[in-house]
Design an enzyme around this catalytic site. Structure first.
Site, short mmCIF file in Angstrom:
data_model
loop_
_atom_site.label_atom_id
_atom_site.label_comp_id
_atom_site.label_asym_id
_atom_site.label_seq_id
_atom_site.Cartn_x
_atom_site.Cartn_y
_atom_site.Cartn_z
N CYS A 16 -38.82 13.09 16.32
CA CYS A 16 -39.73 13.94 15.33
C CYS A 16 -40.24 15.07 16.41
O CYS A 16 -39.64 15.42 17.33
CB CYS A 16 -40.92 13.08 14.77
SG CYS A 16 -41.78 12.12 16.13
N ARG A 22 -44.38 10.00 14.07
CA ARG A 22 -43.23 9.27 13.17
C ARG A 22 -42.22 8.56 13.98
O ARG A 22 -42.03 7.53 13.51
CB ARG A 22 -42.74 10.47 12.20
CG ARG A 22 -43.74 10.85 11.44
CD ARG A 22 -43.13 12.17 10.65
NE ARG A 22 -43.00 13.29 11.56
CZ ARG A 22 -42.72 14.58 11.30
NH1 ARG A 22 -42.07 14.66 10.32
NH2 ARG A 22 -42.92 15.54 12.24
N ASP A 134 -44.90 15.02 8.24
CA ASP A 134 -45.54 14.96 9.26
C ASP A 134 -47.28 14.58 8.95
O ASP A 134 -47.81 15.19 8.24
CB ASP A 134 -45.67 16.12 9.88
CG ASP A 134 -46.39 16.47 11.30
OD1 ASP A 134 -47.13 15.39 11.75
OD2 ASP A 134 -45.86 17.40 11.99
P1 4NP Z 1 -45.05 13.54 15.08
O1 4NP Z 1 -46.33 14.46 14.47
O2 4NP Z 1 -43.99 14.73 14.92
O3 4NP Z 1 -44.86 12.84 13.89
O4 4NP Z 1 -45.13 13.16 16.35
C1 4NP Z 1 -46.91 15.49 15.49
C2 4NP Z 1 -47.73 14.98 16.37
C3 4NP Z 1 -48.12 16.32 17.15
C4 4NP Z 1 -47.79 17.74 16.79
C5 4NP Z 1 -46.94 17.89 15.98
C6 4NP Z 1 -46.41 16.54 15.21
N1 4NP Z 1 -48.10 18.56 17.72
O5 4NP Z 1 -47.61 19.57 17.63
O6 4NP Z 1 -49.06 18.39 18.68
#
Ligand code: 4NP
Length: 163
Positions: A16, A22, A134
């Protein structure tokens, strides 16, 4: 899930953006289901993020809590996707949304790398989901929605790999 070199056994990497919501949840759910069902076609399960912003961190506490309520233990530590190693090492590289897929395809350089990439929702089992959304900037219910989708798609992925 030993590190044998049996080519019939698959190495699966969930990807992700941040590797704190995720993909660590996908890793924990898929691993739990593989163990629970006694499947023997998996060699390794891991997860990674495309942006590396959270390198070295535990998963988001909201995701850890939501997963724990369903009996999943998320223990992975965030790391950045490494195209030089991960495209070679893993058989299936599974992104969570269309942006992940676009970025992974940009990083794929050699023949055979693009064909390893798929989207988690491609494995949906009897349902139709466009993406694993997300949940980072949303409320608690977003984490449960992600877990619903990941549980369903993990079942579908296991069914597909079993064939
Ligand atoms: P993930 O969610 O891709 O599902 O881990 C996110 C967590 C943090 C960030 C972006 C997406 N971020 O840019 O900090």
């Amino acid at each position: 899930m030993s590190n044998s070199n049996n080519p019939a056994k698959k190495r699966v990497l969930f990807v992700c953006l941040g590797n704190i919501c995720r993909s660590p949840a996908a890793e924990a759910i898929f691993r739990s289901k593989v163990i629970e069902k006694g499947e023997d076609f998996i060699d390794e399960i891991d997860s990674a993020g495309l942006n590396g912003y959270h390198n070295g961190e535990m998963a988001d506490s909201r995701m850890i809590r939501a997963a724990k309520r369903r009996g999943y233990n998320i223990t992975s530590i965030s790391r950045k996707f490494n195209p030089d190693i991960d495209f070679d090492k893993f058989d299936l590289i599974i992104g969570m949304d269309d942006f992940n897929i676009k970025e992974l395809k940009k990083l794929a350089k050699r023949a055979g790398e693009i064909s390893k990439i798929s989207k988690m929702t491609d494995f949906a089992d009897g349902k139709s989901y466009g993406e694993v959304p997300d949940p980072y900037y949303g409320g608690e219910d977003g984490f449960d929605k992600v877990l619903d989708i990941l549980e369903n798609c993990s079942d579908g992925l296991i069914a597909k790999l079993r064939l």
